[in-house]
Scaffold this active site. Structure first.
Site, mmCIF file in Angstrom:
data_model
loop_
_atom_site.group_PDB
_atom_site.id
_atom_site.type_symbol
_atom_site.label_atom_id
_atom_site.label_comp_id
_atom_site.label_asym_id
_atom_site.label_seq_id
_atom_site.Cartn_x
_atom_site.Cartn_y
_atom_site.Cartn_z
ATOM 1 N N LYS A 178 0.800 -1.224 0.000
ATOM 2 C CA LYS A 178 0.000 0.000 0.000
ATOM 3 C C LYS A 178 0.834 1.276 0.000
ATOM 4 C CE LYS A 178 -4.080 -2.038 2.160
ATOM 5 N NZ LYS A 178 -5.024 -2.034 3.308
ATOM 6 N N LYS A 186 -9.304 -13.787 -7.165
ATOM 7 C CA LYS A 186 -10.473 -13.860 -6.298
ATOM 8 C C LYS A 186 -11.426 -12.682 -6.522
ATOM 9 C CE LYS A 186 -8.921 -11.434 -2.105
ATOM 10 N NZ LYS A 186 -8.744 -11.543 -0.640
ATOM 11 N N LYS A 192 -14.132 -6.794 -3.376
ATOM 12 C CA LYS A 192 -14.993 -5.607 -3.338
ATOM 13 C C LYS A 192 -14.264 -4.362 -3.826
ATOM 14 C CE LYS A 192 -14.242 -4.820 1.654
ATOM 15 N NZ LYS A 192 -14.891 -4.761 2.968
#
Length: 328
Positions: A111, A192, A195
């Protein structure tokens, strides 16, 4: 009963993959374990959030927890920021953490790479996650592979604390997902379902309308063969849709392959879409009933009260062991 702790960030709507892979298991666990489920809103603010949107997502996630089957009479459901002991114990965990071990966290590296600046909290949120878990003397933490490293750090910090200050904290065990349904992206069935996927067609969310679900399943990637068969290597898209139907109906993949023998992908996709729509209908109805009700507030108030009692007891032991304050 052994204690289980699980925390989920209120960012985005739970996907069908989250539901099948985790939330359905949570409902089963609460019969055999003392379960603590936390909406970790303080973790969400390690990156910028719109305040109104975050507040809405917190309430939405709480309603979904109940709608999918979490029973507040069996489990404790609460919002992290409503239990101040999390931030207090998080500071204690920071004080016994080393910068080097935090910088080695894979998610921090992922990140922060390429960013001009990131918040200090992005580096130090693993100690807060450790506090989340340790405050409830958790025996088991069910996590995916992406969070395993953080729970390993939690174990290290708990052992470090106990070695220095006495046997105060329970060392939690890591519970990885069983080899069950792994739901993949509808547009790239080799990764996968997420969201955070920027391609809206790749992900089914629990609050999608029937029309949205039909459209997403209809446009899902399969292959040109036209035969419904389970083959993860050569037919990952078809296999993913079979896995979804099998998980939601408790019918074996083998039986589903027989069901669709001789049928084309059009009929196959229409049937899978209907299975999803029918399964989610009662969840969505219960969600809407809860969302703007006093019942949801009562559940969260009661959960916060229970969580504060449990967390404060552990925090008091931690502070006393370290010599903080005036009480032994």
């Amino acid at each position: 009963m052994k204690k289980i702790f699980s925390g989920v960030q209120p960012t985005g709507i739970i996907t069908l993959g989250n539901y099948i892979g985790a939330f359905r298991q949570f409902t089963a666990l609460q019969d055999d374990y003392e379960c603590v489920f936390c909406i970790v809103d303080q973790h969400a603010i390690t990156v910028p959030q719109d305040p109104e949107e975050l507040r809405s997502h917190i309430r939405s996630l709480a309603a979904l927890y109940i709608a999918v089957g979490i029973d507040p009479n069996k489990s404790t459901l609460f919002i992290q920021s409503e239990v101040p002991a999390h931030a207090q114990a998080g500071w204690i965990m920071q004080c016994i953490s080393y910068i080097g071990e935090l910088e080695r966290m894979t998610q921090f590296k992922d990140k922060s790479t390429g960013k001009e600046a990131v918040s200090a909290a992005l580096l130090t949120y693993p100690p807060l996650m450790a506090a989340d878990i340790l405050l409830y003397q958790s025996d088991i933490v069910p996590v995916g592979d992406d969070q395993k490293q953080h729970v390993e750090l939690t174990r290290d910090l708990a052992e470090r604390f106990n070695k220095k200050y006495g046997e105060v904290l329970t060392i939690p065990d890591i519970q990885l997902p069983k080899n069950g349904a792994r739901i993949k992206s509808l547009q790239d069935p080799l990764k996968k379902m997420s969201k955070s996927d920027p391609n809206n067609k790749a992900t089914i969310r629990l609050l999608d309308t029937p029309k949205e679900i039909e459209k997403k399943i209809k446009s899902s990637v399969t292959d040109s063969e036209g035969i419904v068969a389970f083959d993860l290597e050569n037919k990952p898209g078809v296999s993913n849709l079979l896995t979804i139907e099998a998980a939601l109906t408790d019918v074996s993949v083998e039986a589903l392959v027989q069901k669709y023998e001789g049928k084309g992908y059009g009929d196959f996709k229409a049937s899978v879409a209907q299975v999803i729509i029918d399964h989610l209908a009662p969840i969505q109805a219960r969600y809407e009933e809860l969302l703007n009700s006093s019942e949801l507030d009562d559940i969260l108030d009661h959960g916060a009260e229970k969580a504060n009692t449990l967390a404060n007891a552990t925090l008091a032991k931690m502070e006393a062991a370290m010599g903080l304050g005036r009480r032994r």
